[in-house]
Scaffold this motif. Structure first.
Motif, PDB file in Angstrom:
ATOM      1  N   SER A 122       0.841  -1.244  -0.149  1.00 54.98           N
ATOM      2  CA  SER A 122       0.029   0.004   0.133  1.00 54.98           C
ATOM      3  C   SER A 122       1.030   1.194   0.147  1.00 54.98           C
ATOM      4  CB  SER A 122      -0.765   0.076   1.250  1.00 54.98           C
ATOM      5  OG  SER A 122      -1.614   1.450   1.440  1.00 54.98           O
ATOM      6  N   VAL A 123       0.577   2.110  -0.834  1.00 53.24           N
ATOM      7  CA  VAL A 123       1.437   3.450  -0.965  1.00 53.24           C
ATOM      8  C   VAL A 123       0.589   4.566  -0.642  1.00 53.24           C
ATOM      9  CG1 VAL A 123       3.377   2.507  -2.381  1.00 53.24           C
ATOM     10  CG2 VAL A 123       1.407   3.569  -3.373  1.00 53.24           C
ATOM     11  N   MET A 124       0.997   5.798  -0.355  1.00 54.14           N
ATOM     12  CA  MET A 124       0.347   7.134  -0.420  1.00 54.14           C
ATOM     13  C   MET A 124       1.095   7.683  -1.370  1.00 54.14           C
ATOM     14  SD  MET A 124      -0.832   9.505   2.905  1.00 54.14           S
ATOM     15  CE  MET A 124      -1.320   8.072   3.775  1.00 54.14           C
ATOM     16  N   TYR A 125       0.166   8.046  -2.287  1.00 50.14           N
ATOM     17  CA  TYR A 125       0.785   9.388  -3.334  1.00 50.14           C
ATOM     18  C   TYR A 125       0.247  10.678  -3.035  1.00 50.14           C
ATOM     19  CZ  TYR A 125       1.218   5.329  -6.804  1.00 50.14           C
ATOM     20  OH  TYR A 125       1.823   4.142  -7.552  1.00 50.14           O
ATOM     21  N   GLU A 149     -13.352  -2.053   2.351  1.00 55.93           N
ATOM     22  CA  GLU A 149     -12.686  -3.604   2.482  1.00 55.93           C
ATOM     23  C   GLU A 149     -11.584  -3.553   1.514  1.00 55.93           C
ATOM     24  OE1 GLU A 149     -13.482  -5.795   4.323  1.00 55.93           O
ATOM     25  OE2 GLU A 149     -15.301  -4.974   5.276  1.00 55.93           O
ATOM     26  N   SER A 150     -11.182  -2.555   1.065  1.00 55.48           N
ATOM     27  CA  SER A 150      -9.805  -2.775   0.208  1.00 55.48           C
ATOM     28  C   SER A 150      -8.618  -2.729   1.331  1.00 55.48           C
ATOM     29  CB  SER A 150      -9.546  -1.477  -0.785  1.00 55.48           C
ATOM     30  OG  SER A 150      -8.401  -1.283  -1.150  1.00 55.48           O
ATOM     31  N   THR A 151      -7.675  -3.455   0.791  1.00 55.95           N
ATOM     32  CA  THR A 151      -6.656  -3.751   1.865  1.00 55.95           C
ATOM     33  C   THR A 151      -5.665  -2.638   1.636  1.00 55.95           C
ATOM     34  OG1 THR A 151      -6.685  -6.183   1.821  1.00 55.95           O
ATOM     35  CG2 THR A 151      -4.578  -5.201   2.575  1.00 55.95           C
ATOM     36  N   PHE A 159      -4.186   0.415   9.619  1.00 57.43           N
ATOM     37  CA  PHE A 159      -3.629  -0.400  10.570  1.00 57.43           C
ATOM     38  C   PHE A 159      -2.115   0.098  10.693  1.00 57.43           C
ATOM     39  CE2 PHE A 159      -0.803  -4.228  11.621  1.00 57.43           C
ATOM     40  CZ  PHE A 159      -1.350  -4.627  12.774  1.00 57.43           C
ATOM     41  N   PHE A 160      -1.115   0.179   9.667  1.00 53.25           N
ATOM     42  CA  PHE A 160       0.025   0.363   9.922  1.00 53.25           C
ATOM     43  C   PHE A 160       0.368   1.912  10.396  1.00 53.25           C
ATOM     44  CE2 PHE A 160       0.470  -3.162   7.155  1.00 53.25           C
ATOM     45  CZ  PHE A 160       1.048  -4.053   7.885  1.00 53.25           C
ATOM     46  N   LEU A 161      -0.466   2.900   9.756  1.00 53.41           N
ATOM     47  CA  LEU A 161      -0.150   4.268  10.197  1.00 53.41           C
ATOM     48  C   LEU A 161      -0.462   4.298  11.717  1.00 53.41           C
ATOM     49  CD1 LEU A 161      -1.430   6.324   7.223  1.00 53.41           C
ATOM     50  CD2 LEU A 161       0.965   6.296   8.038  1.00 53.41           C
ATOM     51  N   ALA A 233       4.547   9.269  -0.771  1.00 49.40           N
ATOM     52  CA  ALA A 233       5.044   9.818   0.529  1.00 49.40           C
ATOM     53  C   ALA A 233       5.171   8.775   2.069  1.00 49.40           C
ATOM     54  CB  ALA A 233       4.101  10.794   1.005  1.00 49.40           C
ATOM     55  N   TRP A 234       4.603   7.784   1.593  1.00 50.28           N
ATOM     56  CA  TRP A 234       4.450   6.580   2.499  1.00 50.28           C
ATOM     57  C   TRP A 234       4.400   5.095   1.872  1.00 50.28           C
ATOM     58  CZ3 TRP A 234       0.349   2.976   3.928  1.00 50.28           C
ATOM     59  CH2 TRP A 234       0.634   2.604   4.860  1.00 50.28           C
ATOM     60  N   LYS A 235       4.851   4.275   2.449  1.00 50.66           N
ATOM     61  CA  LYS A 235       4.810   2.965   1.732  1.00 50.66           C
ATOM     62  C   LYS A 235       4.813   1.749   3.087  1.00 50.66           C
ATOM     63  CE  LYS A 235       7.433  -0.165  -1.024  1.00 50.66           C
ATOM     64  NZ  LYS A 235       8.720  -0.186  -1.926  1.00 50.66           N
ATOM     65  N   SER A 236       3.737   1.077   3.016  1.00 49.69           N
ATOM     66  CA  SER A 236       3.572   0.031   3.936  1.00 49.69           C
ATOM     67  C   SER A 236       4.625  -1.157   3.932  1.00 49.69           C
ATOM     68  CB  SER A 236       2.058  -0.695   3.783  1.00 49.69           C
ATOM     69  OG  SER A 236       2.183  -1.786   2.539  1.00 49.69           O
ATOM     70  N   PRO A 237       4.514  -2.029   5.033  1.00 54.13           N
ATOM     71  CA  PRO A 237       5.331  -3.375   4.858  1.00 54.13           C
ATOM     72  C   PRO A 237       4.667  -4.106   3.783  1.00 54.13           C
ATOM     73  CG  PRO A 237       4.664  -2.667   7.091  1.00 54.13           C
ATOM     74  CD  PRO A 237       4.064  -1.967   6.285  1.00 54.13           C
ATOM     75  N   LEU A 238       5.504  -5.372   3.415  1.00 54.70           N
ATOM     76  CA  LEU A 238       4.824  -6.128   2.473  1.00 54.70           C
ATOM     77  C   LEU A 238       3.556  -6.736   2.814  1.00 54.70           C
ATOM     78  CD1 LEU A 238       5.465  -7.544  -0.494  1.00 54.70           C
ATOM     79  CD2 LEU A 238       6.576  -9.348   0.890  1.00 54.70           C
ATOM     80  N   LEU A 239       2.662  -6.812   1.937  1.00 54.42           N
ATOM     81  CA  LEU A 239       1.335  -7.451   2.226  1.00 54.42           C
ATOM     82  C   LEU A 239       1.275  -8.961   1.652  1.00 54.42           C
ATOM     83  CD1 LEU A 239      -0.886  -4.372   1.375  1.00 54.42           C
ATOM     84  CD2 LEU A 239      -0.188  -4.952   3.835  1.00 54.42           C
TER      85      LEU A 239
END
Length: 311
Positions: A122-125, A149-151, A159-161, A233-239
């Motif tokens: 998941s990334v935040m553009y 319901e989108s991961t 969850f991660f933020l 600007a932000w990237k999650s751990p691997l899903l």
């Protein structure tokens, strides 16, 4: 006593019963429904998946009908009610489907990325012409989600933020759902939101790159936007990889044939498989419910947060 005659009779019996077994599930399931949540507009999804659905019909020997759902909940409810035999999910929406179906929605394959990895992010553009360069910079900004319901478009960012000390409801001024991955990007391009979350496999394989390739993202003056017009600007751990899941109470021999058809797709219909990801994915790999245990935990955490806010 085992004699040559008894072996011949046994062999004939097996030859007669094996086709009957193979045919039995087809008699009960003369048509299979494959449901998808569009990561792009419905027309694009139909164009991308129709050759693969045709391949499945030919390979399985029964009609496979594709349904493009309006949102994740439609697929979840459809499988729960056994109106959908195979569904395509994100990890979080699969976890929800598995829970509400009492464990009857079971993942069986996901895709292998072009670099051989399994999973996505998941990334935040944000727009490159903005002052935002990190999640810290977005304090008090407007955020665009995809679907609850989108991961990648909702669950993982929440969850991660929160885990990282940037809870959505406190860090952002406004957080609104846009309805689809494409809509989230378009809202960012139009300036309706300051940041937008989305799925990302690699630098050259994401929802954004697919939209840019089609010329779907434009500036207010109508000029096409480019990849350099955006930054992450932000990237999650691997899903874990987005799974295809079937109904667990279908016949075992049927489920094996379905799994094999997916795994064999790159060899048996290379063009149809390649069209699914514009040639980016290497193939399908088998998965089980154990691969998504963390996704189930994420869902439970999100449910607990909703209950806290409601109370």
């Amino acid at each position: 006593m085992i004699t040559r005659r008894s072996l011949i009779v046994l062999a004939v019996g097996l030859a007669m019963t094996t086709p009957a077994l193979a045919q039995s599930w087809k008699e009960k399931y003369p048509e299979l429904v494959l449901a998808l949540v569009p990561a792009e507009n419905a027309t694009g999804t139909l164009d991308r998946y129709t050759p693969f659905v045709n391949y499945l019909s030919k390979e399985l020997g029964v009609k496979v009908t594709m349904r493009v759902a309006s949102d994740y909940t439609a697929v979840i409810e459809g499988q729960k009610n056994k109106q959908i035999h195979i569904g395509f999910y994100g990890p979080g929406s699969y976890a929800r489907a598995n829970t509400v179906s009492g464990g009857n929605v079971v993942p069986f394959v996901t895709t292998k990325n072009s670099d051989g990895s399994i999973g996505y992010y998941s990334v935040m553009y944000v727009r490159a012409d903005s002052t935002y360069k990190s999640i810290e910079d977005l304090k008090g900004a407007k955020l665009g989600f995809v679907d609850v319901e989108s991961t990648s478009g909702f669950k993982a960012p929440n969850f991660f933020l929160t885990e990282q000390g940037f809870p959505i409801d406190k860090h952002f001024k406004v957080a609104q759902t846009t309805g689809s991955h494409e809509n989230a990007v378009l809202a960012l391009a139009a300036g309706t939101v300051d940041g937008a979350v989305n799925w990302w496999n690699s630098e050259d394989d994401s929802n954004l790159t697919r939209m840019l390739h089609k010329g779907m993202v434009k500036k207010p003056d109508g000029a096409p936007m480019k990849k350099d017009d955006f930054r992450i600007a932000w990237k999650s751990p691997l899903l874990p990889g987005s799974p295809f899941a079937y109904l667990g109470d279908m016949p075992d021999d049927m489920k094996k044939v379905i799994t094999k058809a997916f795994v064999d797709a790159p060899q048996k219909d290379k063009e149809a498989f390649a069209k699914l990801s514009d040639g980016k994915d290497l193939g399908f790999v088998e998965v089980t419910a154990r691969d998504y245990e963390e996704s189930v935990k994420m869902n439970l955490w999100l449910d607990a947060q909703r209950k806290k806010k409601a109370s």
